[in-house]
Design a protein around this motif. Structure first.
Motif, PDB file in Angstrom:
ATOM      1  N   LYS A 218       0.814  -1.210   0.000  1.00 38.13           N
ATOM      2  CA  LYS A 218       0.000   0.000   0.000  1.00 38.13           C
ATOM      3  C   LYS A 218       0.848   1.259   0.000  1.00 38.13           C
ATOM      4  O   LYS A 218       0.541   2.229  -0.703  1.00 38.13           O
ATOM      5  N   TYR A 219       1.922   1.269   0.804  1.00 33.45           N
ATOM      6  CA  TYR A 219       2.716   2.489   0.978  1.00 33.45           C
ATOM      7  C   TYR A 219       4.023   2.475   0.183  1.00 33.45           C
ATOM      8  O   TYR A 219       4.781   3.437   0.243  1.00 33.45           O
ATOM      9  N   ASP A 220       4.287   1.379  -0.523  1.00 36.87           N
ATOM     10  CA  ASP A 220       5.432   1.302  -1.440  1.00 36.87           C
ATOM     11  C   ASP A 220       6.732   1.680  -0.738  1.00 36.87           C
ATOM     12  O   ASP A 220       7.469   2.570  -1.183  1.00 36.87           O
ATOM     13  N   ILE A 221       7.024   1.018   0.374  1.00 42.52           N
ATOM     14  CA  ILE A 221       8.246   1.296   1.109  1.00 42.52           C
ATOM     15  C   ILE A 221       9.212   0.115   0.982  1.00 42.52           C
ATOM     16  O   ILE A 221       8.828  -0.993   0.604  1.00 42.52           O
ATOM     17  N   THR A 222      10.454   0.373   1.300  1.00 41.87           N
ATOM     18  CA  THR A 222      11.473  -0.664   1.375  1.00 41.87           C
ATOM     19  C   THR A 222      11.552  -1.143   2.822  1.00 41.87           C
ATOM     20  O   THR A 222      11.612  -0.334   3.741  1.00 41.87           O
ATOM     21  N   ILE A 223      11.550  -2.453   3.032  1.00 39.80           N
ATOM     22  CA  ILE A 223      11.591  -3.010   4.381  1.00 39.80           C
ATOM     23  C   ILE A 223      12.836  -3.884   4.525  1.00 39.80           C
ATOM     24  O   ILE A 223      13.093  -4.760   3.690  1.00 39.80           O
ATOM     25  N   VAL A 224      13.595  -3.619   5.591  1.00 43.13           N
ATOM     26  CA  VAL A 224      14.705  -4.493   5.978  1.00 43.13           C
ATOM     27  C   VAL A 224      14.279  -5.170   7.275  1.00 43.13           C
ATOM     28  O   VAL A 224      14.171  -4.525   8.315  1.00 43.13           O
ATOM     29  N   PHE A 225      14.020  -6.469   7.207  1.00 46.22           N
ATOM     30  CA  PHE A 225      13.466  -7.232   8.324  1.00 46.22           C
ATOM     31  C   PHE A 225      14.560  -8.126   8.891  1.00 46.22           C
ATOM     32  O   PHE A 225      15.009  -9.069   8.241  1.00 46.22           O
ATOM     33  N   ILE A 226      15.004  -7.815  10.115  1.00 43.43           N
ATOM     34  CA  ILE A 226      16.117  -8.520  10.746  1.00 43.43           C
ATOM     35  C   ILE A 226      15.576  -9.508  11.766  1.00 43.43           C
ATOM     36  O   ILE A 226      14.770  -9.154  12.622  1.00 43.43           O
ATOM     37  N   THR A 227      16.018 -10.770  11.678  1.00 42.80           N
ATOM     38  CA  THR A 227      15.526 -11.788  12.590  1.00 42.80           C
ATOM     39  C   THR A 227      16.496 -12.959  12.654  1.00 42.80           C
ATOM     40  O   THR A 227      17.274 -13.185  11.725  1.00 42.80           O
ATOM     41  N   HIS A 228      16.454 -13.696  13.768  1.00 42.36           N
ATOM     42  CA  HIS A 228      17.207 -14.945  13.860  1.00 42.36           C
ATOM     43  C   HIS A 228      16.337 -16.114  13.411  1.00 42.36           C
ATOM     44  O   HIS A 228      16.823 -17.243  13.316  1.00 42.36           O
ATOM     45  N   LEU A 230      14.631 -17.842  10.672  1.00 43.41           N
ATOM     46  CA  LEU A 230      14.585 -17.961   9.213  1.00 43.41           C
ATOM     47  C   LEU A 230      13.207 -18.346   8.688  1.00 43.41           C
ATOM     48  O   LEU A 230      12.714 -17.736   7.736  1.00 43.41           O
ATOM     49  N   PRO A 231      12.525 -19.345   9.257  1.00 40.61           N
ATOM     50  CA  PRO A 231      11.197 -19.686   8.734  1.00 40.61           C
ATOM     51  C   PRO A 231      10.208 -18.533   8.809  1.00 40.61           C
ATOM     52  O   PRO A 231       9.343 -18.394   7.939  1.00 40.61           O
ATOM     53  N   LEU A 232      10.320 -17.707   9.843  1.00 46.72           N
ATOM     54  CA  LEU A 232       9.370 -16.605  10.014  1.00 46.72           C
ATOM     55  C   LEU A 232       9.434 -15.624   8.857  1.00 46.72           C
ATOM     56  O   LEU A 232       8.412 -15.191   8.323  1.00 46.72           O
ATOM     57  N   VAL A 233      10.640 -15.241   8.451  1.00 43.18           N
ATOM     58  CA  VAL A 233      10.801 -14.219   7.434  1.00 43.18           C
ATOM     59  C   VAL A 233      10.710 -14.785   6.018  1.00 43.18           C
ATOM     60  O   VAL A 233      10.563 -14.038   5.056  1.00 43.18           O
ATOM     61  N   ALA A 234      10.771 -16.103   5.898  1.00 40.21           N
ATOM     62  CA  ALA A 234      10.790 -16.706   4.566  1.00 40.21           C
ATOM     63  C   ALA A 234       9.545 -16.363   3.755  1.00 40.21           C
ATOM     64  O   ALA A 234       9.611 -16.160   2.546  1.00 40.21           O
ATOM     65  N   GLU A 235       8.399 -16.298   4.447  1.00 46.08           N
ATOM     66  CA  GLU A 235       7.156 -15.989   3.737  1.00 46.08           C
ATOM     67  C   GLU A 235       7.089 -14.530   3.309  1.00 46.08           C
ATOM     68  O   GLU A 235       6.463 -14.193   2.312  1.00 46.08           O
ATOM     69  N   LEU A 236       7.744 -13.651   4.067  1.00 48.64           N
ATOM     70  CA  LEU A 236       7.632 -12.215   3.834  1.00 48.64           C
ATOM     71  C   LEU A 236       8.628 -11.685   2.812  1.00 48.64           C
ATOM     72  O   LEU A 236       8.291 -10.850   1.979  1.00 48.64           O
ATOM     73  N   ALA A 237       9.863 -12.157   2.882  1.00 48.28           N
ATOM     74  CA  ALA A 237      10.971 -11.512   2.174  1.00 48.28           C
ATOM     75  C   ALA A 237      11.003 -11.847   0.685  1.00 48.28           C
ATOM     76  O   ALA A 237      10.732 -12.973   0.269  1.00 48.28           O
ATOM     77  N   ASP A 238      11.377 -10.832  -0.100  1.00 43.89           N
ATOM     78  CA  ASP A 238      11.683 -11.062  -1.510  1.00 43.89           C
ATOM     79  C   ASP A 238      13.083 -11.641  -1.665  1.00 43.89           C
ATOM     80  O   ASP A 238      13.349 -12.422  -2.572  1.00 43.89           O
ATOM     81  N   ARG A 239      13.971 -11.220  -0.748  1.00 40.19           N
ATOM     82  CA  ARG A 239      15.372 -11.622  -0.811  1.00 40.19           C
ATOM     83  C   ARG A 239      15.864 -11.892   0.602  1.00 40.19           C
ATOM     84  O   ARG A 239      15.441 -11.244   1.555  1.00 40.19           O
TER      85      ARG A 239
END
Length: 741
Positions: A218-228, A230-239
């Motif tokens: 909706k807001y066309d922002i860049t997101i850097v999602f930091i986490t330990h 891996l499965p949690l962010v796998a669904e969200l991240a493009d890279r």
């Protein structure tokens, strides 16, 4: 803000929004220079969701701090950090003045931290935080507040309730979402999120992941999602970008990293991650430990733990090898990594999984249970009601445990799962005699625990024997160990108390033997260390040793591995099961993570109990609970558990409201009916008893859908207050949140 600091761009693509070149962060210490970010070179692409993953201490948070020039003293940040606005010349972030940097951090790049409670002033309402931020940056307050209301609504909360609340009146998930809205109120181009969901339950984590996808679009922002995680962010991240030893060792498109990782560390990390779908015997811990930032190995930093390491790896630091156009890895032998470290789990599923690694003795349910809980209640008066409420009104009652019966047998593993505030910890402490119930009874081998404590009636088992037989491992072992005592001293004290016949030599021999058995070698060295000289995993091993030295019949593991990296959790659970064989003890394992509960109970042939607002809503063997859940709440927990499957389509959320109701005022009837997508009118006024539609006494659920003939089937369906149905998170969230468990 002023943007008069310029650097000549070195980027090769117009899609890059952040460039980091030769970026390092160092701290001078008595024992040498600690390099916690090591010559990092990395680009963040405009409009992407980048997932940065790695073990604790790998440098993830320092990477985030470097992007915002927010490294705290006495840390030294060096290198080049260049930000590329959508319109205008590149900005040298490290060359900004203090005032320019202050504006940059809100207007261009904003950050969401892990501890939402620490980010809010507890004496001010949420609205005031938005007003102060808008005024400080010269924004129109009225327009800004309207924008804030839209953001709060986008995050599935009721704007007026949130705005008019103090931070302590919101649940953890609501505070985290309010912080996300605050970080976005000035419309930044980049949102950096540092472990934003680490302290949240699975349902809230998965919900926020889903919400961030919608927010990003909706807001066309860049997101850097930091986490330990891996499965949690796998669904969200493009890279995905994988950090190890303070540098990026691999990066590439998410699906490519999950299915065809090139670095042996990435492959080992995937194999070590507890997974709700993979055969448990295929999950393997990573041998060895991460390097000390003062003494990072020469050559490839991973070579001491790598099965492919040779002389080249020891002496030559690998540069980045291009696997394909968007995928790179720092490994000399990446082409052989697939053979050297084959991927396991869901990617190479074995249809008929091998038997458990350990010959764990199954619970003998014909024998007398070790612990019996019969219709146990634990009700607390609300301590937060205030003195006025105490003097002039009836105090609120929190029904932490409300009528639970449970038997735990010898050598059995029972796991309790559920959201924070559901009563897991209270029930666990009640089971081992640390919490006096306000109703019902708790018995150890037929002896009422509190009758023994109070010396009431005929006491067959003394209370001292019960205390010794029922032990606990806390979530934070560091706080449970005296920082001023050596490990030997901390482990000696309980032996002196409960085994006074042992002399000093026998005690020390037993302790050294246990340290050796759990892999802390040489044991003489570890015995003389203090808690601060141990890693998190080592502290947890010491806590396990201390419990087992009592030779207990039951150990309560209260979130005993939740503070560990995912790569260490399998190792710790394997150790617990290995020692279970030796000491013939049962485990009551408390976790908010379904993958962890599934791993330890499946290996042990145990059971899982699902708790919700003081009640067990489903109980049964692990395979049935995970693969054939009966209760809608259990289904939602299974859905919320990350499983490394990124192609999930647009499946609906199997829950109507993200936020758990206030336990001071639980819903009538079935307590889950306010969030349940299957709820009908009868669920709001009648409470279902545990049963099974197929007559299975071992697997039961407290849900009317398990009754063949019940008013439920003709009762009208319930929708949310806003008309929402299954798959839609209700916007009418409570302004007061749940208590922590």
């Amino acid at each position: 803000m002023s943007k008069n600091v310029r650097l000549e761009s070195t980027r090769t693509s117009d899609d890059v929004i952040f460039e980091l070149r030769d970026v390092s962060v160092t701290f001078d210490m008595d024992r040498g220079t600690s390099r916690v970010l090591d010559n990092v070179e990395f680009d963040v692409e405009r409009g992407e969701i980048l997932g940065v993953v790695g073990e604790s201490g790998s440098g993830k948070s320092m990477f985030a701090s470097a992007m915002l020039d927010a490294v705290v003293d006495p840390g030294v940040l060096s290198g080049d950090v260049v930000y590329h606005p959508e319109n205008g010349e590149p900005i040298d972030v490290l060359g900004l003045s203090d005032e320019e940097l202050r504006q940059f951090r809100w207007e261009e790049v904003s950050m969401v931290f892990q501890g939402a409670m620490n980010s809010f002033n507890p004496t001010k309402k949420i609205r005031n935080h938005f007003v102060e931020t808008l005024k400080a940056h010269g924004y129109d307050v009225e327009e800004g507040i309207e924008h804030a209301r839209d953001l709060i609504a986008d995050l599935f909360m009721e704007p007026d309730n949130v705005m008019d609340s103090y931070p302590h009146e919101l649940s953890g998930g609501m505070k985290q979402r309010a912080l996300i809205a605050l970080s976005m109120v000035l419309d930044p181009e980049v949102l950096v999120m540092d472990e934003p969901t680490a302290a949240l339950d699975l349902l809230m984590q998965r919900s926020i992941i889903r919400l961030m996808e919608k927010i990003q679009r909706k807001y066309d922002i860049t997101i850097v999602f930091i986490t330990h995680d891996l499965p949690l962010v796998a669904e969200l991240a493009d890279r995905l970008a994988v950090m190890y030893a303070f540098e990026f060792v691999e990066s590439g498109p998410t699906q490519e990293i999950l299915t065809n990782p090139a670095h042996p560390y990435t492959r080992s990390l995937l194999n070590a991650t507890p997974n709700i779908k993979a055969p448990v015997d295929e999950m393997k811990p990573i041998e060895g430990s991460a390097p000390d930032p003062v003494n990072v190995p020469e050559g490839c930093s991973y070579h001491p733990r790598c099965p492919m390491a040779d002389e080249t790896c020891v002496s030559v630091d690998p540069g980045y090898y291009g696997i394909d156009a968007d995928h790179r890895a720092k490994c000399h032998h990446w082409e052989q990594s697939a053979e050297a470290v084959p991927l396991q789990g869901i990617r190479e599923r074995i249809e008929d999984a091998d038997e458990s690694t350990y010959d764990v003795i199954a619970a003998d349910e014909d024998s007398t249970p070790v612990v019996t809980l019969d219709d146990v209640e634990v009700h607390f008066e609300d301590a937060d009601g205030g003195i006025i409420a105490d003097l002039f009104g009836d105090p609120d009652i929190v029904r932490a445990v409300d009528g639970i019966s449970l038997d735990i047998y010898e050598n059995e593993v029972v796991a309790l799962v559920g959201e924070s505030g559901c009563g897991k910890t209270t029930l666990g402490k009640t089971a081992i005699g640390l919490q006096r119930p306000t109703g019902g009874s708790v018995k150890y081998r037929g002896q009422d625990v509190w009758d023994a404590k109070d010396r009431r009636g005929d006491v067959d088992v003394p209370h001292g024997e019960i205390r010794k037989a029922l032990q606990i491992i806390h979530q934070d072992p560091g706080s449970a160990l005296n920082p001023n005592r050596t490990i030997m001293h901390s482990l000696t004290m309980p032996l002196k108390q409960w085994n006074p016949d042992l002399d000093m030599a026998d005690r020390q021999a037993r302790i050294l033997g246990m340290l050796e058995r759990v892999g802390m070698s040489p044991p003489e060295d570890y015995a003389q260390r203090y808690p601060h000289q141990l890693s998190g995993g080592e502290k947890q091993r010491v806590a396990l040793i201390r419990a087992l030295l009592m030779e207990p019949d039951l150990i309560l593991g209260d979130e005993a591995i939740s503070a560990l990296d995912v790569s260490l959790r399998v190792e710790m659970m394997d150790l617990m099961l290995e020692l279970q064989e030796i000491f013939d003890t049962a485990f009551l394992f408390i976790s908010h993570d379904f993958s962890n509960a599934r791993y330890i109970t499946e290996k042990a042939g145990g059971r899982i109990g699902v708790m919700y607002l003081g009640e067990i809503v489903e109980m049964g063997p692990v395979d049935q609970i995970v693969n054939d859940p009966k209760h809608p709440y259990t289904k939602s927990l299974v859905w919320a558990t990350p499983d490394l499957e990124t192609d999930k389509g647009d499946e609906e959320m199997p829950i109507r409201d993200i936020d758990i109701p206030n336990p001071k005022n639980p819903p009538s009837g079935c307590r889950f009916h306010t969030r349940c997508p299957e709820a009908r009118e009868v669920c709001s006024r009648e409470t279902p008893e545990p049963t099974s539609s197929d007559g299975d006494e071992i697997h039961q659920a407290a849900c009317f859908r398990e009754y063949d003939n019940h008013e439920y089937w003709s009762s009208p369906a319930i929708t949310g207050d806003d008309g929402s149905t299954a798959g839609e998170a209700g916007a009418g969230a409570h302004a007061t949140g749940q208590s922590d468990d």
